[in-house]
Design a protein around this motif. Sequence first.
Motif, PDB file in Angstrom:
ATOM      1  N   SER A  17      19.746  16.504  72.227  1.00 31.89           N
ATOM      2  CA  SER A  17      21.179  16.506  72.471  1.00 31.89           C
ATOM      3  C   SER A  17      21.810  17.803  71.996  1.00 31.89           C
ATOM      4  N   PRO A  18      22.781  18.310  72.747  1.00 36.34           N
ATOM      5  CA  PRO A  18      23.407  19.589  72.385  1.00 36.34           C
ATOM      6  C   PRO A  18      23.969  19.613  70.965  1.00 36.34           C
ATOM      7  N   LYS A  19      24.634  18.542  70.538  1.00 34.74           N
ATOM      8  CA  LYS A  19      25.235  18.525  69.205  1.00 34.74           C
ATOM      9  C   LYS A  19      24.185  18.710  68.123  1.00 34.74           C
ATOM     10  N   VAL A  20      23.094  17.963  68.203  1.00 35.29           N
ATOM     11  CA  VAL A  20      22.038  18.038  67.192  1.00 35.29           C
ATOM     12  C   VAL A  20      21.372  19.413  67.220  1.00 35.29           C
ATOM     13  N   ILE A  21      21.134  19.934  68.413  1.00 35.85           N
ATOM     14  CA  ILE A  21      20.489  21.254  68.532  1.00 35.85           C
ATOM     15  C   ILE A  21      21.383  22.334  67.935  1.00 35.85           C
ATOM     16  N   ASP A  81      22.589  26.237  63.661  1.00 32.57           N
ATOM     17  CA  ASP A  81      23.490  26.655  62.583  1.00 32.57           C
ATOM     18  C   ASP A  81      22.759  26.714  61.245  1.00 32.57           C
ATOM     19  N   ALA A  82      21.772  25.828  61.067  1.00 36.80           N
ATOM     20  CA  ALA A  82      21.017  25.770  59.818  1.00 36.80           C
ATOM     21  C   ALA A  82      19.880  26.790  59.767  1.00 36.80           C
ATOM     22  N   GLY A  83      19.712  27.546  60.854  1.00 34.90           N
ATOM     23  CA  GLY A  83      18.721  28.610  60.857  1.00 34.90           C
ATOM     24  C   GLY A  83      17.382  28.268  61.464  1.00 34.90           C
ATOM     25  N   TYR A  84      17.257  27.112  62.094  1.00 36.28           N
ATOM     26  CA  TYR A  84      15.987  26.754  62.718  1.00 36.28           C
ATOM     27  C   TYR A  84      15.789  27.572  63.988  1.00 36.28           C
ATOM     28  N   GLU A  85      14.532  27.911  64.260  1.00 43.53           N
ATOM     29  CA  GLU A  85      14.209  28.827  65.361  1.00 43.53           C
ATOM     30  C   GLU A  85      13.760  28.067  66.604  1.00 43.53           C
ATOM     31  N   PHE A 143      18.965  18.463  58.986  1.00 46.37           N
ATOM     32  CA  PHE A 143      19.098  19.911  58.866  1.00 46.37           C
ATOM     33  C   PHE A 143      20.147  20.312  57.824  1.00 46.37           C
ATOM     34  N   LEU A 144      20.887  19.345  57.321  1.00 48.32           N
ATOM     35  CA  LEU A 144      22.001  19.629  56.422  1.00 48.32           C
ATOM     36  C   LEU A 144      21.678  19.386  54.956  1.00 48.32           C
ATOM     37  N   ARG A 181      12.628  10.880  66.689  1.00 41.35           N
ATOM     38  CA  ARG A 181      13.615   9.793  66.574  1.00 41.35           C
ATOM     39  C   ARG A 181      14.406   9.893  65.270  1.00 41.35           C
ATOM     40  N   ALA A 182      13.747  10.279  64.181  1.00 38.51           N
ATOM     41  CA  ALA A 182      14.458  10.433  62.913  1.00 38.51           C
ATOM     42  C   ALA A 182      15.543  11.493  63.028  1.00 38.51           C
ATOM     43  N   VAL A 183      15.227  12.601  63.686  1.00 39.11           N
ATOM     44  CA  VAL A 183      16.218  13.656  63.900  1.00 39.11           C
ATOM     45  C   VAL A 183      17.392  13.122  64.703  1.00 39.11           C
ATOM     46  N   ARG A 184      17.079  12.372  65.765  1.00 40.45           N
ATOM     47  CA  ARG A 184      18.133  11.858  66.634  1.00 40.45           C
ATOM     48  C   ARG A 184      19.028  10.865  65.898  1.00 40.45           C
TER      49      ARG A 184
END
Length: 269
Positions: free
Chosen positions: A42-46, A51-55, A174-175, A164-167
């Motif tokens: 999902s765009p929001k999660v991505i 923003d948190a620096g993931y590549e 990431f926070l 699924r955990a990320v979703r």
Amino acid sequence: MNSTIIEISSLDHPGVEVFSRLTEAQLRNRTEPSKGIFIAESPKVIHVALDAGYEPTALLCERRHIESDAKSLIARCGDIPIYTGTRELLEQLTGYTLTRGVLCAMRRPAPPALDDVCRDARRVVVIDGVVDTTNIGAIFRSAAALGIDAVLLTRNSCNPLNRRAVRVSMGSVFLVPWTWIDDPVDDLTRMGFLTAAMALSDDSIPLDAPQLKRAERLALIMGTEGDGLPHSTIAKTNYVVRIPMSHHVDSLNVAAAAAVAFWELRFRG
């Protein structure tokens, strides 16, 4: 740099296996952890992950989202492949309807050192042996919202970067700083934390006990809903803590219990 948009018409298109055929274990790449990947949906999660620096390494989205939901993501992701196709093809590829039509493969970073994660923390939670992905995601979401400074997981727990955990966490994984812990009570005691096991026992104290709220550094240790925490862990903690309940209910789901405990024992300094 501009991303490369690649139209796919087949489930066998080279490069899309990361979104469809690789298991969670394969994505983690245990033999070469530095090459591990995880999937954000999902765009929001991505956006939270970026923003948190993931590549990012690749995007998969429905064709119709290239100029809508995925447009800002494509602009941020640099020179990576953007795989796109029809909704029907992507459902066949992933096995389910995509949330807002976008998936992103991202590099899995090495977990930070335990001492670094805990250095300035006042409130941490230890997740001991929890394998349900929904519970992991929900605990992270509550941790981010309710003032938990770090999440520590025993190695028999679900990886927070599970898709699924990320979703479920809505990107909260990431926070909140997190890492693995091998000996929760001894490691946290060494760092100056009071340890509190969330468990049912004859010598437990209620969640609103004053000594818990006064603690400068407090670590809550939570186990699975069924088996709970190992007796060896409970025996070593400073406190055993229960949530007072009504109607003869003896326990809550671990994610629900975590949210209650996080709010009640938030740092008030």
